[in-house]
Design an enzyme around this catalytic site. Structure first.
Site, PDB file in Angstrom:
ATOM      1  CE  LYS A 115       1.829 -17.671 -10.213  1.00 43.64           C
ATOM      2  NZ  LYS A 115       1.317 -16.364  -9.755  1.00 43.64           N
ATOM      3  CE  LYS A 197       0.800 -23.357   0.110  1.00 44.55           C
ATOM      4  NZ  LYS A 197       1.558 -22.129  -0.114  1.00 44.55           N
ATOM      5  CE  LYS A 200      -4.984 -18.500  -4.014  1.00 42.36           C
ATOM      6  NZ  LYS A 200      -5.075 -17.030  -3.890  1.00 42.36           N
TER       7      LYS A 200
END
Ligand code: TRP
Length: 334
Positions: A115, A197, A200
């Site tokens: 992140k 994966k 979102k």
């Protein structure tokens, strides 16, 4: 707890649009195990602000997520479904646990590193201490089990380390949580890149099926899903796109992958993709209808929010007071 059931805690962030991966990989699983445990399912909005959020959007998405929990089948009377921000003990315990967590441990967290790289302009202290807040979530409710995906395992490990460290100083204050092992949810990959994966935050909207996609959109995305040129329906790592579609179909219909392969033996990918789309729509459309029904019933949902915030605060408060006392904070004068 009183009824002898073990306690389970889990949470999801209301950031981004939830995908079919979130549903099949987590939410659906939560529903199937909810009867066996005393469950706390939180909408973890405190975690969400480690990344900048638009206030109105955050508020709206948090409410949608909370109603989705219920729409998916979590009974809000038996399960404590609540907003993390409504229970101030989360932030309070997180502060205390910060003082029992080492910088070195936190700098090793792969999610922090990822992140921080992604949001290089906003590497805030909250992003760094995110796992401590997560530890506070879990430990406040003395959770025995935590269903988490593989990407959160490292955070569960640090939670256990922090709890053990605290207990070794102050005695048995915290239950040491375990990862929920058992029937794990399906891992759903991107429809456009089956090595990633379904997410979102995927920039390519065709890679993900969102829980709020209508039937036409679902069908279109399935039709466009990346497969291969083998053109034989088999369940193998060599055909990852097809394998993912089989997993999706299998999770939506409850049929095992080899049964699915048998069912579609000799048929083309086009046919199969349409069947996958239809199976997904059959799961998502009723979920959307139920979510919309709940969204329209403001008084009912508000009541649930209020009662569950009180319930969560009650349990969290008990743990927090115990911790404060152990640490040596002065007792309150009544
Ligand atoms: N960090 C988790 C995620 O992004 C969400 C979360 C917050 C959580 N607190 C938790 C999950 C406690 C399990 C238990 O997926």
């Amino acid at each position: 707890m009183l009824d002898g059931k073990k306690t389970l805690f889990s949470g999801m962030q209301a950031t981004g649009n939830l995908t079919l991966g979130n549903y099949l990989g987590a939410l659906k699983n939560w529903v199937s195990i909810s009867d066996e445990y005393n469950c706390f399912y939180s909408v973890v909005d405190l975690h969400s602000i480690t990344v900048r959020q638009d206030p109105a959007t955050l508020r709206k998405r948090a409410r949608t997520l909370l109603t989705l929990y219920i729409a998916a089948g979590l009974d809000p009377v038996k399960n404590c479904i609540y907003y993390q921000s409504h229970v101030s003990a989360h932030a309070e315990l997180a502060w205390i646990l910060d003082c029992f967590t080492y910088m070195g441990e936190l700098s090793r967290m792969t999610q922090f590193k990822d992140k921080a790289a992604k949001h290089a302009d906003n590497i805030n202290a909250g992003l760094f201490t995110y796992p401590v807040l997560m530890a506070a979530d879990i430990l406040l409710y003395q959770a025995d089990v935590v269903p988490v995906g593989i990407d959160q395992m490292q955070h569960l490990e640090i939670t256990r380390d922090i709890a053990q460290r605290f207990n070794s100083v102050y005695g048995e204050v915290f239950t040491i949580p375990e990862a929920y092992i058992g029937k794990v949810g399906a891992k759903i990959m991107s429809l456009q890149d089956p090595s990633k994966k379904m997410s979102k935050s995927d920039e390519n909207p065709n890679g993900s099926i969102y829980l709020m996609d209508d039937k036409d959109t679902i069908m279109r995305k399935c039709k466009r899903a990346v497969t291969d040129s083998v053109s034989v329906i088999r369940y193998t790592d060599e055909q990852p796109g097809l394998k993912n579609l089989i997993d999706i179909y299998s999770a939506c219909t409850g049929r095992k992958p080899d049964e699915v392969v048998k069912e579609f033996d000799g048929r083309g990918y086009g046919d199969f993709k349409m069947a996958v789309g239809a199976a997904v729509a059959q799961i998502l459309v009723p979920l959307q209808i139920e979510q919309a029904r709940l969204a329209a019933d403001k008084a009912y949902v508000d009541g649930i929010i209020k009662e569950n915030a009180e319930k969560a605060s009650y349990y969290a408060g008990k743990t927090l007071r115990k911790v404060q006392k152990k640490i040596g904070f002065p007792e309150r004068v009544r």
